[in-house]
Design a protein around this motif. Structure first.
Motif, mmCIF file in Angstrom:
data_model
loop_
_atom_site.group_PDB
_atom_site.id
_atom_site.type_symbol
_atom_site.label_atom_id
_atom_site.label_comp_id
_atom_site.label_asym_id
_atom_site.label_seq_id
_atom_site.Cartn_x
_atom_site.Cartn_y
_atom_site.Cartn_z
ATOM 1 N N UNK A 292 80.814 70.117 -10.442
ATOM 2 C CA UNK A 292 82.015 69.701 -11.307
ATOM 3 C C UNK A 292 83.494 69.417 -10.527
ATOM 4 N N UNK A 293 83.621 69.950 -9.547
ATOM 5 C CA UNK A 293 84.573 69.872 -8.824
ATOM 6 C C UNK A 293 84.627 68.343 -8.030
ATOM 7 N N UNK A 294 83.588 67.784 -7.859
ATOM 8 C CA UNK A 294 83.673 66.505 -7.526
ATOM 9 C C UNK A 294 83.754 65.645 -8.612
ATOM 10 N N UNK A 295 82.949 65.872 -9.676
ATOM 11 C CA UNK A 295 83.249 64.959 -11.129
ATOM 12 C C UNK A 295 84.789 64.937 -11.507
ATOM 13 N N UNK A 296 85.636 65.959 -10.974
ATOM 14 C CA UNK A 296 86.820 66.060 -11.522
ATOM 15 C C UNK A 296 87.872 65.487 -10.550
ATOM 16 N N UNK A 297 87.221 64.983 -9.495
ATOM 17 C CA UNK A 297 88.068 64.222 -8.488
ATOM 18 C C UNK A 297 88.376 62.719 -9.070
ATOM 19 N N UNK A 298 89.445 62.036 -8.299
ATOM 20 C CA UNK A 298 89.598 60.766 -9.017
ATOM 21 C C UNK A 298 88.405 59.794 -8.576
ATOM 22 N N UNK A 299 87.974 58.953 -9.822
ATOM 23 C CA UNK A 299 86.755 58.108 -9.562
ATOM 24 C C UNK A 299 87.345 56.589 -8.967
ATOM 25 N N UNK A 300 86.628 56.168 -8.036
ATOM 26 C CA UNK A 300 86.922 54.858 -8.058
ATOM 27 C C UNK A 300 86.019 53.787 -8.636
ATOM 28 N N UNK A 301 86.494 52.531 -8.816
ATOM 29 C CA UNK A 301 85.811 51.679 -9.674
ATOM 30 C C UNK A 301 84.535 51.334 -9.221
ATOM 31 N N UNK A 302 84.333 51.329 -7.679
ATOM 32 C CA UNK A 302 83.311 50.657 -7.008
ATOM 33 C C UNK A 302 83.152 49.305 -7.014
ATOM 34 N N UNK A 303 82.094 48.891 -7.448
ATOM 35 C CA UNK A 303 81.668 47.468 -7.457
ATOM 36 C C UNK A 303 82.567 47.011 -8.646
ATOM 37 N N UNK A 304 82.976 47.640 -9.581
ATOM 38 C CA UNK A 304 83.622 47.376 -10.987
ATOM 39 C C UNK A 304 85.220 47.177 -10.873
ATOM 40 N N UNK A 321 73.649 54.939 -16.084
ATOM 41 C CA UNK A 321 73.356 54.295 -14.651
ATOM 42 C C UNK A 321 72.524 54.961 -13.881
ATOM 43 N N UNK A 322 72.518 56.306 -14.049
ATOM 44 C CA UNK A 322 71.615 57.236 -13.305
ATOM 45 C C UNK A 322 70.096 56.897 -13.538
ATOM 46 N N UNK A 323 69.873 56.826 -14.987
ATOM 47 C CA UNK A 323 68.482 56.817 -15.132
ATOM 48 C C UNK A 323 68.041 55.253 -15.306
ATOM 49 N N UNK A 330 79.107 51.612 -9.948
ATOM 50 C CA UNK A 330 79.061 50.285 -10.446
ATOM 51 C C UNK A 330 79.003 50.244 -12.031
ATOM 52 N N UNK A 331 78.505 48.880 -12.411
ATOM 53 C CA UNK A 331 78.560 48.590 -13.612
ATOM 54 C C UNK A 331 77.438 49.629 -14.660
ATOM 55 N N UNK A 335 76.553 46.807 -19.416
ATOM 56 C CA UNK A 335 77.950 46.009 -19.132
ATOM 57 C C UNK A 335 78.001 44.995 -20.115
ATOM 58 N N UNK A 336 78.853 44.879 -20.684
ATOM 59 C CA UNK A 336 79.159 43.695 -22.018
ATOM 60 C C UNK A 336 79.682 42.588 -21.168
ATOM 61 N N UNK A 337 80.063 42.626 -19.899
ATOM 62 C CA UNK A 337 80.425 41.475 -18.898
ATOM 63 C C UNK A 337 79.193 40.962 -18.421
ATOM 64 N N UNK A 338 77.940 41.787 -18.515
ATOM 65 C CA UNK A 338 76.831 41.112 -17.789
ATOM 66 C C UNK A 338 76.659 41.511 -16.238
ATOM 67 N N UNK A 339 77.599 42.322 -15.940
ATOM 68 C CA UNK A 339 77.809 42.424 -14.550
ATOM 69 C C UNK A 339 76.636 43.387 -14.060
ATOM 70 N N UNK A 340 75.768 43.999 -14.950
ATOM 71 C CA UNK A 340 74.779 44.882 -14.303
ATOM 72 C C UNK A 340 73.534 44.146 -13.970
ATOM 73 N N UNK A 341 73.368 42.937 -14.468
ATOM 74 C CA UNK A 341 72.259 42.167 -14.531
ATOM 75 C C UNK A 341 71.581 41.894 -13.201
ATOM 76 N N UNK A 342 72.448 41.548 -12.288
ATOM 77 C CA UNK A 342 71.728 41.128 -10.928
ATOM 78 C C UNK A 342 71.505 42.524 -10.357
ATOM 79 N N UNK A 343 72.143 43.686 -10.458
ATOM 80 C CA UNK A 343 71.524 44.925 -10.016
ATOM 81 C C UNK A 343 70.355 45.437 -10.555
ATOM 82 N N UNK A 344 70.287 45.322 -11.957
ATOM 83 C CA UNK A 344 69.038 45.752 -12.507
ATOM 84 C C UNK A 344 67.902 45.162 -12.185
#
Lengths: 393, 108
Positions: A292-304, A321-323, A330-331, A335-344
């Protein structure tokens, strides 16, 4: 600091706590996020549940969302409900309606601080039963009739949006109006058995747009559990609610054996923060777990982070994303912009396999047939053995 | 989860009068948080927020003071900010978070 930024860094206690009381369930929904079916023999006892309630009272968790499995098949369910209410912990419980008899409905209507959420995933028996199993529509309908006749107004009708029911949004609303209830729609997640049906059932891009526009038209009359914030990238008008992933920050899950996960859609060792049976109990898990401490850290947008829509969608849902095997920074798979398609496209093709849910309580190990409308899958009938949720009532 | 209360809402129609005594509504609980407090109304099941620690102090002081001005002073709200807090309290009144106190029989 804006209020929402405090939510990012976590609160002294969760705002929205889901507590699944049992993995036992009389149904076997295709998309069950907790892979429920069989009772887990390690389930918290009545006394242990009461100790958790005492702790929630001390932490001023004002209400809990109780689910399962089917929580009402626990023989001590009504005792625990009364105990929570008597200890200033309000209860909203999710049910498929199996135990909402006329007598029970009358009793519930006379109880303050309790709210009920009836699960319904189709506005018609055909659509609903294809996902939730034969007879489940009629069971939910009888429960809603019993509640309405008992004068229980404002109960929730909770719908998981799938490819087969997006076209029924207006019908769902009409059903809620008919019963003087409130409609709640939430996002399908690839969690639990949902991972198996994700590709068949998750809404298409056009349907996502329909959901977004329909929510804008229907405003705050319809609840969403703030689960559609990934759709905010579709337009300039944000959907009502908190636009953030609350996992471990304002939300968490206590499962039937006391395990505490970051969110109800993340029942996997990767998101396991601790157990209420540990010394220090739930409070210590909430306030000091490393996860939980980790999840409460500021998250970066990464690929987004270079995407213009990141501020409105926040990268979407961690569990989705995980499952689906996507990186958490990442997205979103939808993702409504379609940005996950290549990763998927890479997942499973040299890009690694999506993680499988590792806490399966399904009653049958056999892989199901595809969800086919109008042809509900035939299931092994319940037997009165000790793992049956309906045994020992 | 609905963030129901906008504390900016005016409370004119509710007979808001800061010269009179108020208190936290009996069905409402406050939970202290780093930013202020969570507010939960057990009757309406609405969750809202007090967005500053000073506002939490003011709301808690209401019951011990003969009027709202007394509560503001007891909570050490700077005079220059009084109007902002009065507006917020008017919003809390119209949301039912606080209520007038004079009709309540008090036992010493």
């Amino acid at each position: 600091m804006k209020l929402v930024e405090h939510f990012h860094t976590g609160l002294d206690a969760p705002i929205c706590l889901t507590w699944e009381l049992t993995y036992a369930c009389n149904l076997a929904c295709e998309h069950c996020l907790s892979s429920s079916g069989r009772r887990d023999p390690r389930e918290l006892s009545t006394a242990e549940c009461k100790a958790v309630i005492d702790e929630l009272q001390r932490m001023q968790v004002f209400y809990v969302n109780i689910g399962g499995g089917e929580p009402t098949v626990r023989p001590d369910f009504w005792e625990l409900l009364d105990y929570a209410i008597d200890h200033q912990v309000g209860v909203k419980f999710s049910t498929n309606g199996v135990r909402i008899t006329p007598d029970r409905a009358t009793q519930l209507a006379a109880t303050d601080y309790v709210d009920i959420q009836i699960s319904l995933d189709g506005a018609t028996a055909e659509v609903n039963d294809a996902v939730r199993g034969p007879g489940s529509f009629d069971m939910a309908w009888r429960a809603m009739e019993n509640l309405a006749e008992a004068g229980f107004t404002g109960f929730k009708i909770s719908v998981v949006m799938t490819r087969h029911n997006v076209s029924q949004l207006d019908e769902f609303k009409a059903i809620a109006d008919r019963f003087n209830a409130q409609l709640r729609i939430t996002r399908l997640r690839p969690s639990g058995r949902g991972a198996d049906v994700w590709d068949e059932l998750h809404p298409t891009h056009e349907q996502q747009l329909r959901i977004y526009e329909w929510l804008l038209d229907n405003g705050e009359q319809v609840l969403t559990g703030d689960s559609f914030f990934h759709l905010n990238a579709l337009g300039s008008t944000p959907l009502p609610g908190l636009n953030l992933c609350g996992a471990g920050r304002v939300v968490c899950l206590i499962d039937p054996i006391g395990d505490v996960y970051a969110c109800p859609f993340a029942i996997h060792d990767e998101f396991l923060a601790g157990n209420v049976r540990d010394s220090g109990g739930f409070k210590s898990v909430w306030r000091s777990s490393e996860l939980f401490a980790r999840l409460r850290q500021p998250q970066t947008g990464g690929a987004c982070s270079s995407c213009s829509a990141y501020d409105s969608c926040q990268g979407g849902c961690m569990a989705a994303k995980f499952f689906t095997g996507l990186p958490l920074d990442g997205p979103d798979p939808e993702c409504v912009k379609g940005n996950a398609e290549s990763a998927l496209a890479l997942v499973g093709a040299g890009g690694g396999q999506p993680p499988k849910p590792d806490k399966d309580h399904s009653r049958t190990g056999a892989r199901r047939a595809p969800v086919s409308l109008g042809l509900p899958t035939v299931r092994v009938p319940d037997r009165p053995c000790d793992t049956s949720p309906l045994a020992g009532r | 989860m609905a963030c129901a209360v906008s504390t900016e809402r005016a409370g004119a129609e509710t007979g808001w009068d800061p010269r009179r005594p108020y208190r936290l509504s009996p069905t409402v609980s406050l939970r202290p948080e780093p930013f202020g407090a969570l507010v939960y109304d057990f009757t309406t099941r609405r969750l809202s927020f007090l967005k500053t620690l000073a506002l939490v102090r003011v709301v808690k002081e209401l019951a011990a003071n003969p009027d709202v001005y007394g509560a503001l002073a007891a909570a050490e709200v700077p005079a220059a900010e009084n109007q902002r807090y009065l507006d917020a309290l008017a919003g809390l009144l119209s949301a039912g978070t606080i209520q007038p106190r004079e009709n309540v029989r008090e036992w010493a």
